[in-house]
Design a protein around this motif. Structure first.
Motif, PDB file in Angstrom:
ATOM      1  N   GLU B  63       0.827  -1.202   0.000  1.00 14.21           N
ATOM      2  CA  GLU B  63       0.000   0.000   0.000  1.00 14.21           C
ATOM      3  C   GLU B  63       0.858   1.247   0.000  1.00 14.21           C
ATOM      4  O   GLU B  63       0.532   2.237  -0.670  1.00 14.21           O
ATOM      5  N   ASP B  67       1.675   3.968  -5.934  1.00 12.76           N
ATOM      6  CA  ASP B  67       1.333   5.389  -6.028  1.00 12.76           C
ATOM      7  C   ASP B  67       0.323   5.579  -7.134  1.00 12.76           C
ATOM      8  O   ASP B  67       0.603   5.392  -8.306  1.00 12.76           O
ATOM      9  N   THR B  68      -0.855   5.856  -6.713  1.00 13.29           N
ATOM     10  CA  THR B  68      -1.889   6.203  -7.679  1.00 13.29           C
ATOM     11  C   THR B  68      -2.503   7.500  -7.194  1.00 13.29           C
ATOM     12  O   THR B  68      -2.359   7.883  -6.043  1.00 13.29           O
ATOM     13  N   ILE B  69      -3.196   8.106  -8.087  1.00 10.48           N
ATOM     14  CA  ILE B  69      -3.834   9.347  -7.681  1.00 10.48           C
ATOM     15  C   ILE B  69      -5.146   9.072  -6.964  1.00 10.48           C
ATOM     16  O   ILE B  69      -5.758   9.979  -6.410  1.00 10.48           O
ATOM     17  N   LEU B  70      -5.553   7.790  -6.967  1.00 12.30           N
ATOM     18  CA  LEU B  70      -6.821   7.451  -6.317  1.00 12.30           C
ATOM     19  C   LEU B  70      -6.585   7.145  -4.856  1.00 12.30           C
ATOM     20  O   LEU B  70      -7.043   6.157  -4.342  1.00 12.30           O
ATOM     21  N   LYS B  71      -5.824   7.970  -4.143  1.00  2.69           N
ATOM     22  CA  LYS B  71      -5.472   7.624  -2.759  1.00  2.69           C
ATOM     23  C   LYS B  71      -6.581   8.042  -1.811  1.00  2.69           C
ATOM     24  O   LYS B  71      -7.063   9.165  -1.885  1.00  2.69           O
TER      25      LYS B  71
END
Lengths: 103, 71
Positions: B63, B67-71
Motif C-alpha cells: 500500500e 502510487d496512484t492518484i486514487l489515494k
C-alpha cells in the motif's frame, strides 16, 4: 407458525405411543432370536471353540478343505465377513465415534 | 417363525473376541493419535500467526509503495 409448532408438540405423546406399539412385536422377535444366537459364549463353550478351531486347522493340513463345495465356501466366507465386521464395530465403540477419530 | 438356530461355539467366541479386540484397538489408536493431532494443531496455530504477520507487513508495504492518484 406458533400454532403449527403447538399442534406438533401436542401430537408427540401419541407419536411415541404409536412408535412403541409398532416396535414392540419386532423387538420381541429380535429378542427371541438374539437370546439364543447372539449371546456371548459361556465358559463351558470355549474349549469346544478351541476344538473347532483345531479341527479347521487339521482339515486345512490334510487338504480336506479343497473338497468343500462352492456353496459351503460362499457360506463360510459370509460368516467370516460377519465376524470381521464385529471387529470394526468394536473399533467404532473404542474410538468413541462412528466415522473417523475425533482427535 | 423359524426356531433360532444353534450357533457353533467357534463362531460365537470369534465374534465376541473380535468385538473386544476391536474395542481395544480403537481405544489404543485413539490414544495414539490424540497427542499427535494436538501437536499438529499447535504447530498450525504458530505457523498461521507467522503467515498472517507476514501478510500484514506485505500489505502495508504494497500500500505504501503503490502510487496512484486514487489515494
Amino acid at each position: 407458525m406458533a400454532q403449527a409448532v403447538q399442534k406438533l408438540v401436542s401430537k408427540v405423546p401419541s407419536l411415541i405411543g404409536a412408535a412403541v406399539t409398532y416396535s414392540k412385536p419386532r423387538l420381541s422377535t429380535f429378542w427371541y432370536y438374539a437370546r439364543v444366537e447372539l449371546v456371548p459364549p459361556t465358559p463351558a463353550e470355549i474349549p469346544k471353540a478351541i476344538e473347532g478351531a483345531s479341527n479347521l486347522i487339521k482339515a486345512f493340513q490334510t487338504g480336506r478343505l479343497g473338497q468343500t463345495t462352492v456353496k459351503d465356501a460362499l457360506r463360510n466366507g459370509l460368516v467370516a465377513t460377519e465376524v470381521l465386521m464385529w471387529f470394526y464395530i468394536g473399533e467404532c465403540i473404542g474410538k468413541g465415534s462412528l466415522i473417523g477419530y475425533n482427535v | 417363525m423359524a426356531p433360532p438356530v444353534a450357533v457353533s461355539p467357534l463362531i460365537k467366541t470369534a465374534r465376541w473376541s473380535a468385538l473386544l479386540l476391536g474395542m481395544l484397538y480403537g481405544k489404543q489408536r485413539f490414544d495414539y493419535l490424540k497427542p499427535i493431532a494436538e501437536e499438529e494443531r499447535r504447530v498450525e496455530e504458530a505457523e498461521k500467526k507467522l503467515r498472517e504477520e507476514q501478510e500484514r507487513i506485505y500489505k502495508q508495504l504494497s500500500e505504501a509503495n503503490s502510487d496512484t492518484i486514487l489515494k
